[in-house]
Design an enzyme around this catalytic site. Structure first.
Site, PDB file in Angstrom:
ATOM      1  N   LYS A  23       1.220  -1.048   0.269  1.00 37.74           N
ATOM      2  CA  LYS A  23      -0.056  -0.092   0.282  1.00 37.74           C
ATOM      3  C   LYS A  23       0.967   1.772   0.085  1.00 37.74           C
ATOM      4  O   LYS A  23       1.444   1.271   0.554  1.00 37.74           O
ATOM      5  CB  LYS A  23      -0.679   0.156   1.562  1.00 37.74           C
ATOM      6  N   ASP A  60     -14.569   5.508   9.707  1.00 41.41           N
ATOM      7  CA  ASP A  60     -14.801   5.213   7.879  1.00 41.41           C
ATOM      8  C   ASP A  60     -15.300   3.221   7.647  1.00 41.41           C
ATOM      9  O   ASP A  60     -15.159   2.860   6.473  1.00 41.41           O
ATOM     10  CB  ASP A  60     -13.853   5.400   7.245  1.00 41.41           C
TER      11      ASP A  60
END
Length: 382
Positions: free
Chosen positions: A141, A251
């Site tokens: 990532k 989130d």
């Protein structure tokens, strides 16, 4: 194939990570890249003379190398207000990859498997196992804060709250991306140690995180789920479990949840997590719960009974918090000390960071891993 869930077939563009130039770069190229990175600590545009001094190279040799880097868009050149260079995200990617390669963690990078408003995710492969002759598969990532769609991050998140100095790196998107990666890696490390269903963190360098690869697909790709009650219950239970450990995801939705054919649920994406003691903690907890309840109601025709919807209140915070991981990782919104803090967890986390992130002791770039960016003391850099 996932027998329990019908996956919606959507046309996705998988952009192959462009590292074709990587294998042609020499140690001197990375030396110049690292010198520019170090110079950006105090300069938005690193002067050519300073670059030569940090890299300890003669002008002709340094110019040849930096010209190669500029040709491949690893650096940006500007002559106003003075002649100098700045790293691009591609150059920062190369520095992080070079460190992972030197540490013997990866040998190849594959296709792009995910893209978001603040990061890109790619397949990565480690060295082959001598017994099985199989290369382990990882997820790489790369944080890319500063995209046009997500430029308010400096105001909405407190990555820069401890930066007491008006340094050039304070507003630099590369620096902010690095802070985001370090924070996410810390959350992932602590959550995995407590057996939360998250990827296993492997290593972190600059703005890049290397983690275990999850076999599954994002929850929002599921067009029809045969038993939505199972996944919905697991999702709400996970939100509550995180609250028991003093954390709120902020989130928590179908875009940050992955599922496999055994109905196992995995949570991803952590940089925005806050403490349960945050002044808006209850509001964000309710929003996470509402996202899951509404998703299963509208997309899979499953409605959660009102008495089974998790609720966060002052009584929960005072009596049902089992451990304060928010203190261990210094999550946003944690105030003061808590007797439930496990000193062992705190020392373990910081010992890992000390062994992973090397501190620069001088202005040279002759370090083994090439970590010349700003892995300096947080009291100096924020």
């Amino acid at each position: 194939n996932f027998p329990h869930c019908k996956v919606q077939k959507t046309l996705q563009t998988m952009v192959k990570f462009d590292i074709a130039v990587f294998k042609f770069l020499t140690a001197d190229h990375f030396r110049v890249l690292t010198a520019i990175e170090m110079g950006m600590k105090n300069h938005e545009l690193v002067p050519t003379a300073l670059l030569e001094a940090i890299a300890q190279m003669k002008r002709g040799n340094c110019y040849k190398l930096v010209t190669d880097l500029h040709k491949h868009k690893l650096v940006v050149h500007n002559s106003i207000p003075y002649d100098g260079y700045t790293l691009t995200f591609r150059g920062y990617d190369y520095l992080a990859l070079n460190t992972f390669v030197k540490r013997g963690l990866i040998v190849a990078v594959g296709r792009q498997i995910g893209i978001g408003k603040e990061s890109d995710v790619f397949e990565a492969f480690g060295p082959k196992d001598e017994v099985t002759d199989i290369s382990p598969k990882y997820a790489l990532k790369l944080h890319r804060l500063g995209r046009t769609s997500f430029r308010t991050v400096k105001n909405k998140r407190d990555y820069l709250k401890k930066n007491k100095y008006n340094t050039a790196s304070k507003g630099n998107w590369l620096y902010v991306s690095r802070l985001s990666a370090l924070k996410e890696f810390g959350f992932m490390k602590v959550l995995h140690s407590k057996e939360f269903p998250v990827p296993q963190p492997v290593d972190v360098c600059r703005h890049a995180i290397l983690m275990s690869f999850l076999n599954g697909f994002p929850l929002y790709h599921a067009k029809r789920i045969r038993k939505p009650a199972i996944l919905c219950n697991k999702a709400l239970t996970l939100i509550t479990k995180m609250a028991h450990y003093g954390l709120i995801h902020c989130d928590f939705n179908e875009f940050n949840l992955m599922v496999n054919d055994d109905y196992d649920l995995f949570l991803i994406d952590f940089p925005q997590m806050i403490s349960i003691s945050h002044q808006q903690g209850i509001e964000y907890f309710d929003r996470d719960v509402k996202c899951i309840v509404n998703y299963f109601k509208t997309k899979h025709d499953f409605e959660v009974p009102p008495n089974e919807v998790p609720v966060l209140d002052d009584t929960f915070i005072k009596t049902q918090v089992l451990d304060h991981l928010d203190n261990v990782i210094e999550a946003s919104g944690y105030y003061g000390k808590n007797e439930q803090l496990h000193e062992h967890d705190f020392n373990t986390l910081h010992a890992f960071f000390s062994s992973t992130i090397k501190v620069e002791s001088d202005n040279t770039v002759d370090n083994e891993d090439g970590d010349g960016d700003g892995d300096e003391n947080e009291n100096e850099n924020g």
